[in-house]
Scaffold this active site. Structure first.
Site, PDB file in Angstrom:
ATOM      1  N   ASP A 144       0.835  -1.200   0.000  1.00 44.27           N
ATOM      2  CA  ASP A 144       0.000   0.000   0.000  1.00 44.27           C
ATOM      3  C   ASP A 144       0.871   1.252   0.000  1.00 44.27           C
ATOM      4  O   ASP A 144       1.738   1.419   0.868  1.00 44.27           O
ATOM      5  CB  ASP A 144      -0.867  -0.061   1.270  1.00 44.27           C
ATOM      6  CG  ASP A 144      -1.950   0.995   1.289  1.00 44.27           C
ATOM      7  OD1 ASP A 144      -2.945   0.820   0.561  1.00 44.27           O
ATOM      8  OD2 ASP A 144      -1.786   1.988   2.023  1.00 44.27           O
ATOM      9  N   GLU A 179       1.510  -0.493  -4.998  1.00 46.95           N
ATOM     10  CA  GLU A 179       0.293   0.294  -5.206  1.00 46.95           C
ATOM     11  C   GLU A 179       0.669   1.768  -5.098  1.00 46.95           C
ATOM     12  O   GLU A 179       0.453   2.418  -4.088  1.00 46.95           O
ATOM     13  CB  GLU A 179      -0.773  -0.071  -4.163  1.00 46.95           C
ATOM     14  CG  GLU A 179      -2.128   0.557  -4.469  1.00 46.95           C
ATOM     15  CD  GLU A 179      -2.567   1.623  -3.467  1.00 46.95           C
ATOM     16  OE1 GLU A 179      -3.693   2.124  -3.607  1.00 46.95           O
ATOM     17  OE2 GLU A 179      -1.790   1.965  -2.551  1.00 46.95           O
TER      18      GLU A 179
END
Lengths: 670, 670
Positions: A388, A417
């Site tokens: 993330d 990401e």
């Protein structure tokens, strides 16, 4: 393995005449590794030449990073001073390659002898050849040594010019001399180029994301790992390879966000899984409502039985009640009043999230703890991590952490990401991330898709940036999907699944065509699963499940869709029709996709096939087998007509069946 | 000058968060120097970013190669993580540049403060700012230290939020803090990029080649340096900058070649100047028939008075009777019978030429002797060398020799005469040659010229490969000139003189339109001056001398033609019309050239001006001033009509005069 000798650079000898230039592939001149797949050939090229007309021998050297010696492969000249060779890294891991070259006096002599016509010259050349053979003999041992000495004697004996020339050009003599070359003046490319070999899943795979807490069969009940286990057949049945779970850890209670990201949660709100950490534990703990560590291990194993791999989310940030906030105050920034600095991008504040301070004096302990999280889940059998927002953590940390993990687990895969600026995304890919999310979700027009995927497939990132293409995520519900209806969900899926070898969807929102935004203009889902539990009725008759299963089966069956080598866009005379070809390096498998980009209207037009690149003959028909419908079309020549009605099917996915001429002019189709 | 600090690479500190990527210009990642002109700005760019939202400061560091410390120039962000700055190398020589960057906490704090709205947040931020100012004060001395401490006190005092915000955003505070940054966690680009700064002649100049022995006024008499001196006004009057002389050394008598390269010379034959060395001496001697060393020095000085520089030919090879053949047998290869190996490319033989053996054990002495030749002529005042066939001598030698010479004489210029494969030519340019001959002589069609000059101007060689463009040489009489008549000589001259800033011709053959080949299909001149003395009647009425003088004057007067920055081809609807624009970096000077490539027929067509790039307004006329004829045309819009009759003039060379609107709508032309 050959001992590496260096002449040109470590110990400059002015007599070294071979020049090696532009060894490639190379990422930033060798600062970062090139990425390839283990078991597949790595093609290496360089420019190599010398002054004048002398002949060269050029060797590719390669080794596993920890191996002491080099393996040697002779490179071949492909014209215009370009030399090529290939090696195949046998297993995932880190490798190195480089090139050495030398001016070869025997080869030069032989090449000149072949062109000599003057008898006196040939006699003189034979004597020179005898000398070269004698020198080679001195370098050889055993039978080679004896044979070379004999060749030297024969070349030194007077004989008719034609005989001497034939002797000198003898292939046996050449083989012997080439086996014992004079490499004293060998040149060496000064660098060693690093290469990362991954397993195939690093390049090819279909990902499916679901929230475990929404996996329960009963509306209102918090889903568990056991519920996810029951859903594995559903996911595997659609042909997915990776099941990615958002964070599975305890969720912070302090400053928890409510439904639809409300600033204050109500007592029943479950919070965001990305607000990691609470009294029950942090990044190595499991949310009690999901189950136990044992449940998780069973889920991992059950998935593996079905050919599915579990991917976990790595979100390096803490809820205010994460144990580390109390145990390691030095890992966080503090405000002048002594409180921990929450995440903010003024005037926006994210009070429920504490970022780490990568400039802390205690950075070594912080790095070790963060890598410890990876080690923990690796020990639990996880090999795929979706990271993330890696671009809000220190780049130096990632290069170190991924490098360390992959040293022990070369099969580990990291998906970045980072929906951010291009150079930042590229840097993350260079420094170790296996794959990256892309801008695909916001590329809708033909021009945008052609430009972007041409850049991904053929731009400088081709050697290190592997796209993982998502039409939606829990954060991204594009207007294309909000307004495009079922045709948009179908066409965006086909695009994602066939423009690149790895793609993913966030489900069941995708197969259920969930399209309502939180408010007009927002890309957030209304009633987002990020903040609440949703119940999905998987038996809905309008589900895209069968279509997705079909597309994933086509992906697995067509080798062209598993590779990242060949992507070419084809001309069409209608801007709503996007057409492209994919192929394996050997072109044995070729797939042509045509997509109607307009979800509202049927479109027709002419697609121009690049016959030369496709290996097709202008004068002979070829078969286009639509793998979505099963229909087979006979096409001929470059321009062919296509019509796509989005209400029926917004795309063709054709396998190209070349018509082959066999003996007796009998045609058949592959 | 700033002391260079390194954090990221020499002493890895995990807290260094700034990332520097892709410092450019760069040739092979810094292995070879970028080439620029002294006194002109060198624009440097890099990609720089950090994790998250923090602000960066980025510094360009540059220095003369032998200077101990770096000069520092702050780089500015130009969007999308691109940072730019420039420095101007003051004098010819070698320089280095690199980049450092750090996350700047004061700048980050200030940027966030500007966006803060919440009063409590502003109060808290003011306290944080006080802390930053206090830290800056501790790094400062004197008045800065005192003022920063005062700022810290003011920021720490309670006050209304609006006042605190204004205080924090004060420009005086910013200036003070930016002067005393915290650079402990500075990142440094790991390499230092080399740069060679040349004098302007390295980029811009018109060359004229003549054989001194043909410079006599009387037919049959061997020309002398004194004759060449008398011809200087003729050459300078045509506007040339460099007068290049083929080798001026004693010519070998052994195996001398006769007229038109006959294998056996007759007693009167003068031989080829490239067969260097005889009893009178070798590469440092002067052919007795040309004059004395004193005569040569007078010629060099007389040329300089006229703005002309003498360029000498460096041909590292020996005639059989060159003194070195006897004195240094180890510098040559020998055949098995003990004779010296002459040059050959079987079945061709060049018995009058002995090449050096760059693999000799005595290579250090050979290198020293070859460099000694350069040193000798440098001492005689020569600074420009045209190097004959450098690609048949060791590349390592050139890199060393040119580097050594330029260390002492940074104004020295080396032109590589390597008509060979592209990668070999590029390597020579990378390793030190200032300029290179090109394939221009064989590029005739519009497509060929557009492709080749686009590659030269914008390809990877743009930072190191400087073309020197010749329509003819004593070795090259192209079919375009053999069959094209006067129009071809005119158009090829205009092309050579305006497609790139440096060009040259071999005269008086060129201005006299000498076009007869030795035999059909040959590119050799019939009665080539390489093997015999020619007499030229410079008073011929059809001489191109006035046209050449005009073209060279235009080149000197138009800054656009002196730079190598801007070359763009313009679309035309007739493939026989080649059109292109050149401009200075500031676009103050713009020249548009249109050439009729067909020497036999008039051609007309429409030229499409790229109005945006040229800074023109669709709705306003602009003036095209033909510098060849003096005619002024008023054009408007993108498409304009052109007609060129090769019998009158095969080219337009337009200066673009933009129409400017002054006060009261009064138009005038620049």
């Amino acid at each position: 393995m050959a001992e590496r000798r260096r002449a040109a650079d470590d110990r400059p000898d002015g007599r070294v005449r071979a020049v090696i230039d532009a060894v490639r592939p190379a990422v930033d001149g060798g600062r970062f590794p090139v990425k390839r797949i283990a078991g597949e050939p790595v093609r290496v090229a360089c420019d190599c030449f010398t002054d004048g007309h002398d002949a060269l021998r050029v060797m590719l050297h390669w080794r596993g990073e920890d191996e002491p010696g080099w393996r040697e492969v002779e490179m071949r000249e492909a014209g215009n001073d370009l030399w090529e060779a290939a090696f195949t890294p046998p297993a995932p891991g880190r490798y190195r390659y480089t090139v050495v070259a030398w001016v070869d006096h025997f080869l030069s002599w032989r090449r000149e002898l072949a062109r000599r016509e003057d008898e006196a010259d040939i006699a003189s050349a034979a004597l020179a050849g005898a000398h070269l053979a004698q020198e080679a003999s001195a370098r050889a041992t055993g039978e080679d040594r004896r044979q070379l000495a004999q060749w030297a004697r024969r070349l030194a004996q007077p004989a008719p010019a034609a005989d001497l020339k034939a002797l000198g050009l003898d292939d046996g003599l050449a083989a012997l001399c080439l086996r014992h070359p004079d490499r004293r003046l060998e040149a060496a490319w000064p660098g060693e180029m690093p290469l990362v070999a991954d397993r195939e899943r690093a390049r090819f795979g279909a990902w499916y994301e679901l929230f475990p807490r929404s996996a329960s069969d009963e509306p209102g009940r918090h889903g568990t790992f056991a519920d996810v286990e029951k859903r594995l057949d559903y996911v595997a049945g659609m042909g997915f390879d990776v099941l990615y779970l958002p964070p599975i850890h305890p969720i912070g209670r302090e400053r928890r966000k409510g439904r639809d990201n409300a600033l204050v949660a109500t007592p029943g709100d479950v919070g965001s899984p990305w607000a990691i950490g609470a009294a029950e534990g942090g990044h190595e703990a499991i949310h009690p409502a999901l189950g136990t560590a044992e449940d998780f291990r069973r889920l991992v194993a059950a998935a593996r039985e079905r050919g599915l791999e579990i991917a976990l989310d790595i979100a390096y940030q803490c809820a205010p009640d994460h144990p580390w906030v109390r145990e390691h105050p030095a890992w966080f920034r503090h405000r002048p009043d002594g409180t921990v600095q929450y995440a903010e991008n003024p005037p926006k504040k994210y009070q429920d999230i504490y970022p780490f301070d990568f400039e802390t004096e205690d950075w070594r302990a912080l790095w070790a703890a963060l890598k410890g999280v990876l080690d923990h889940w690796l020990a639990e059998g996880v090999r795929i991590f979706r990271v993330d927002n890696p671009h809000t953590k220190s780049f130096a940390f990632w290069e170190w952490a991924i490098g360390e993990v992959r040293r022990e687990h070369p099969d580990a895969i990291f998906l970045a990401e980072a929906f951010t600026r291009p150079k930042v995304m590229h840097r993350l890919a260079k420094l170790g991330f296996t794959q990256s999310y892309t801008y695909f979700a916001w590329r809708n027009s033909r021009r945008e898709l052609e430009d972007y995927f041409t850049e991904l497939a053929h731009g400088p990132g081709r050697d290190y940036f592997r796209p993982n293409v998502w039409p939606n995520t829990p954060d991204i519900l594009t207007e294309a999907l909000q307004f495009g209806g079922r045709p948009a969900f179908l066409s965006r899926l086909v695009l994602a699944a066939t423009l690149a070898p790895t793609y993913g969807i966030y489900g069941p929102a995708y197969e259920h065509m969930e399209a309502a935004p939180r408010e007009p203009g927002s890309e957030e889902y209304r009633g987002s699963e990020k903040y609440e539990i949703r119940h999905w009725d998987l038996a809905r008759p309008d589900s895209l499940r069968p279509f997705i299963a079909l597309v994933n089966r086509i992906r697995r069956e067509q080798p062209a869709l598993r590779t990242d080598a060949g992507l070419r866009f084809l001309a069409t005379d209608n801007d709503q029709l996007l057409a492209y070809a994919r192929h394996t390096p050997d072109r044995e498998s070729q797939v042509i996709v045509v997509v109607n980009l307009d979800p509202h209207n049927p479109h027709s037009g002419w697609v121009t096939m690049d016959l030369g690149a496709l290996g097709l003959d202008e004068s002979r028909p070829y078969q286009m087998h639509d793998l979505l419908t099963g229909a087979r079309h006979l096409w001929q020549g470059a321009r062919n007509f296509v019509r796509l009605d989005p209400e029926r099917s917004p795309a063709h996915v054709f396998a190209l069946r070349r018509r082959l001429r066999r003996e007796h002019d009998f045609d058949y189709f592959l």
